[in-house]
Design a protein around this motif. Structure first.
Motif, PDB file in Angstrom:
ATOM      1  N   LEU A 109       0.833  -1.198   0.000  1.00  0.00           N
ATOM      2  CA  LEU A 109       0.000   0.000   0.000  1.00  0.00           C
ATOM      3  C   LEU A 109       0.873   1.256   0.000  1.00  0.00           C
ATOM      4  O   LEU A 109       0.594   2.224  -0.713  1.00  0.00           O
ATOM      5  CB  LEU A 109      -0.933  -0.004   1.212  1.00  0.00           C
ATOM      6  CG  LEU A 109      -1.846   1.216   1.366  1.00  0.00           C
ATOM      7  CD1 LEU A 109      -2.772   1.358   0.168  1.00  0.00           C
ATOM      8  CD2 LEU A 109      -2.653   1.124   2.660  1.00  0.00           C
ATOM      9  N   ALA A 110       1.933   1.232   0.792  1.00  0.00           N
ATOM     10  CA  ALA A 110       2.821   2.391   0.849  1.00  0.00           C
ATOM     11  C   ALA A 110       3.506   2.645  -0.479  1.00  0.00           C
ATOM     12  O   ALA A 110       3.920   3.778  -0.764  1.00  0.00           O
ATOM     13  CB  ALA A 110       3.863   2.181   1.943  1.00  0.00           C
ATOM     14  N   ALA A 111       3.618   1.600  -1.309  1.00  0.00           N
ATOM     15  CA  ALA A 111       4.271   1.747  -2.616  1.00  0.00           C
ATOM     16  C   ALA A 111       3.338   2.267  -3.698  1.00  0.00           C
ATOM     17  O   ALA A 111       3.785   2.606  -4.798  1.00  0.00           O
ATOM     18  CB  ALA A 111       4.848   0.396  -3.057  1.00  0.00           C
ATOM     19  N   PRO A 329       4.388  -9.324  -6.454  1.00  0.00           N
ATOM     20  CA  PRO A 329       5.478  -8.373  -6.228  1.00  0.00           C
ATOM     21  C   PRO A 329       5.095  -6.963  -6.681  1.00  0.00           C
ATOM     22  O   PRO A 329       4.355  -6.797  -7.661  1.00  0.00           O
ATOM     23  CB  PRO A 329       6.628  -8.923  -7.076  1.00  0.00           C
ATOM     24  CG  PRO A 329       5.959  -9.726  -8.147  1.00  0.00           C
ATOM     25  CD  PRO A 329       4.674 -10.247  -7.576  1.00  0.00           C
ATOM     26  N   ALA A 330       5.595  -5.965  -5.980  1.00  0.00           N
ATOM     27  CA  ALA A 330       5.232  -4.574  -6.274  1.00  0.00           C
ATOM     28  C   ALA A 330       5.584  -4.176  -7.695  1.00  0.00           C
ATOM     29  O   ALA A 330       4.861  -3.378  -8.311  1.00  0.00           O
ATOM     30  CB  ALA A 330       5.909  -3.638  -5.274  1.00  0.00           C
ATOM     31  N   ASP A 331       6.655  -4.730  -8.253  1.00  0.00           N
ATOM     32  CA  ASP A 331       7.067  -4.290  -9.592  1.00  0.00           C
ATOM     33  C   ASP A 331       6.159  -4.803 -10.697  1.00  0.00           C
ATOM     34  O   ASP A 331       6.295  -4.408 -11.853  1.00  0.00           O
ATOM     35  CB  ASP A 331       8.521  -4.674  -9.878  1.00  0.00           C
ATOM     36  CG  ASP A 331       8.770  -6.174  -9.865  1.00  0.00           C
ATOM     37  OD1 ASP A 331       7.801  -6.944  -9.682  1.00  0.00           O
ATOM     38  OD2 ASP A 331       9.931  -6.587 -10.033  1.00  0.00           O
ATOM     39  N   ARG A 332       5.203  -5.664 -10.355  1.00  0.00           N
ATOM     40  CA  ARG A 332       4.223  -6.133 -11.348  1.00  0.00           C
ATOM     41  C   ARG A 332       2.929  -5.318 -11.289  1.00  0.00           C
ATOM     42  O   ARG A 332       1.993  -5.605 -12.035  1.00  0.00           O
ATOM     43  CB  ARG A 332       3.906  -7.612 -11.101  1.00  0.00           C
ATOM     44  CG  ARG A 332       5.073  -8.556 -11.350  1.00  0.00           C
ATOM     45  CD  ARG A 332       5.227  -8.893 -12.808  1.00  0.00           C
ATOM     46  NE  ARG A 332       4.139  -9.734 -13.258  1.00  0.00           N
ATOM     47  CZ  ARG A 332       4.112 -11.071 -13.091  1.00  0.00           C
ATOM     48  NH1 ARG A 332       5.101 -11.706 -12.480  1.00  0.00           N
ATOM     49  NH2 ARG A 332       3.098 -11.778 -13.539  1.00  0.00           N
ATOM     50  N   VAL A 333       2.882  -4.324 -10.410  1.00  0.00           N
ATOM     51  CA  VAL A 333       1.656  -3.569 -10.168  1.00  0.00           C
ATOM     52  C   VAL A 333       1.797  -2.166 -10.756  1.00  0.00           C
ATOM     53  O   VAL A 333       2.627  -1.372 -10.308  1.00  0.00           O
ATOM     54  CB  VAL A 333       1.362  -3.481  -8.658  1.00  0.00           C
ATOM     55  CG1 VAL A 333       0.077  -2.681  -8.411  1.00  0.00           C
ATOM     56  CG2 VAL A 333       1.236  -4.885  -8.051  1.00  0.00           C
ATOM     57  N   ILE A 334       0.980  -1.844 -11.760  1.00  0.00           N
ATOM     58  CA  ILE A 334       1.154  -0.572 -12.464  1.00  0.00           C
ATOM     59  C   ILE A 334       0.785   0.629 -11.606  1.00  0.00           C
ATOM     60  O   ILE A 334       1.236   1.753 -11.885  1.00  0.00           O
ATOM     61  CB  ILE A 334       0.366  -0.546 -13.794  1.00  0.00           C
ATOM     62  CG1 ILE A 334      -1.149  -0.549 -13.554  1.00  0.00           C
ATOM     63  CG2 ILE A 334       0.769  -1.712 -14.694  1.00  0.00           C
ATOM     64  CD1 ILE A 334      -1.959  -0.338 -14.832  1.00  0.00           C
ATOM     65  N   THR A 335      -0.014   0.425 -10.551  1.00  0.00           N
ATOM     66  CA  THR A 335      -0.369   1.549  -9.684  1.00  0.00           C
ATOM     67  C   THR A 335       0.780   1.931  -8.747  1.00  0.00           C
ATOM     68  O   THR A 335       0.652   2.898  -7.985  1.00  0.00           O
ATOM     69  CB  THR A 335      -1.644   1.235  -8.883  1.00  0.00           C
ATOM     70  OG1 THR A 335      -1.602  -0.120  -8.394  1.00  0.00           O
ATOM     71  CG2 THR A 335      -2.877   1.396  -9.757  1.00  0.00           C
TER      72      THR A 335
END
Length: 350
Positions: A109-111, A329-335
């Motif tokens: 969420l913080a990312a 993983p965060a790097d797969r999330v465009i938001t």
């Protein structure tokens, strides 16, 4: 930009009745309170905002706020207490309640830098564009995409091409006022029965982000629904596949649409179309098994609130908790992307 807030939007300053009423409405929206209750505070806020300060002072002193249409006993109490410089008791009680939004995905969420899916009162949302955008900004987002509905969804006051063009002019004005925060243009475009899109292609080309979703004939047989989704996600104008199963798991429930998920997610990966993790509690779409399937297929994901009110923009934590449970993983999330990367990605598809 500041990092994404994980503790909800900031409370209002003392002695500001409008801010107190808006904060109460926000918390009620976040907590899924009945619409009529939220509307009472939003309406009272609009009434107070339109009053001359001297008129407001006199009405507070004489306890005649209730004479105004749109202000009832509870909202009058809030206004009087805030005007006196204190924190209204109703607001204090709400602030003391723990948020229902899970914190399991706090790091993800913080990312988050933005949200690709929200609605305004131009279609079936309850609040103006500017309020939705300012709320996203105050939550710590760097950008947000306005995605009101397309014309076929008449029950949601979907935007005709003419209305969408008018909205683009309004968005440009608001975006200039809110800079460096970025209010991006977009649409939640209906996927028609044959997989085509419910808006003029040339107009879709003008938008920053296109979310495509099925809202009709959700019980279509599996082969037909698969063909329908494949056509949509392969369309170069589509950036995000919204709430892919159409299920509802709260209130008036609705089962998942049947389609070949492996084929659809493979097409998403090939076409560089993200799959949405829809954060609305009644949707929680896609189910975990399909979310894991999408991840295995190599797709990008978009953690979106599908907010129809300012307080619902705080729902991203629901999607982040589900993503964490599925090891996204965060790097797969465009938001989580900076706006420049997002726009380069959506522009490349066109």
């Amino acid at each position: 930009m500041a990092p994404r807030r994980t503790d909800s939007a900031p409370p209002p300053p003392a002695a500001d009745p409008v801010a107190a009423l808006d904060r109460i409405a926000y918390l009620l929206e976040r907590d899924q309170a009945p619409t009529y209750r939220v509307k009472a505070f939003r309406t009272a806020s609009a009434v107070v905002a339109g009053l001359d300060p001297d008129d407001l002072r006199l009405r507070v002193e004489r306890h005649t706020l209730g004479d105004l249409k749109g202000i009832g006993p509870k909202t009058a109490d809030v206004i009087e207490q805030a005007h006196a410089g204190g924190v209204p008791g109703y607001l204090a009680d709400l602030e003391a309640r723990p948020s229902p939004v899970p914190t399991d995905g706090a790091a993800l969420l913080a990312a988050q830098r933005g949200d690709c899916h929200m609605h305004s009162d131009w279609s079936d949302g309850g609040s103006p564009i500017e309020l939705m955008a300012r709320t996203a900004r105050d939550l710590g987002h760097e950008w947000v995409v306005l995605t009101d509905h397309s014309p076929r969804l008449t029950v949601a006051r979907g935007l005709t091409a003419e209305r969408l063009r008018a909205q683009l002019d309004v968005v440009a004005e608001i975006a200039a006022e809110l800079a460096p925060f970025r209010l991006l243009t977009g649409i939640e475009c209906d996927i028609l029965d044959d997989g085509s899109l419910d808006q003029e292609p040339e107009l879709l080309d003008r938008l920053d982000v296109v979310v495509a979703s099925v809202h009709s004939k959700l019980r279509m047989d599996e082969p037909a629904m698969t063909r329908r989704l494949l056509a949509a996600v392969r369309n170069p104008r589509v950036n995000v596949l919204g709430h892919c199963t159409g299920r509802l798991i709260q209130g008036k429930q609705r089962p998942e649409s049947a389609f070949d998920a492996d084929a659809v997610f493979a097409a998403c990966a090939e076409s560089d179309t993200a799959v949405e993790i829809n954060c609305r509690p009644e949707r929680s779409d896609p189910p975990s098994r399909l979310l894991r399937g999408a991840l295995a297929a190599g797709v990008f994901l978009s953690i979106d609130t599908d907010a129809h009110a300012p307080g619902q923009l705080d729902w991203q934590g629901y999607g982040c908790a589900r993503a964490k449970a599925c090891d996204v993983p965060a790097d797969r999330v465009i938001t989580t992307w900076p706006v420049e990367r997002l726009l380069a990605w959506t522009g490349a598809s066109r």
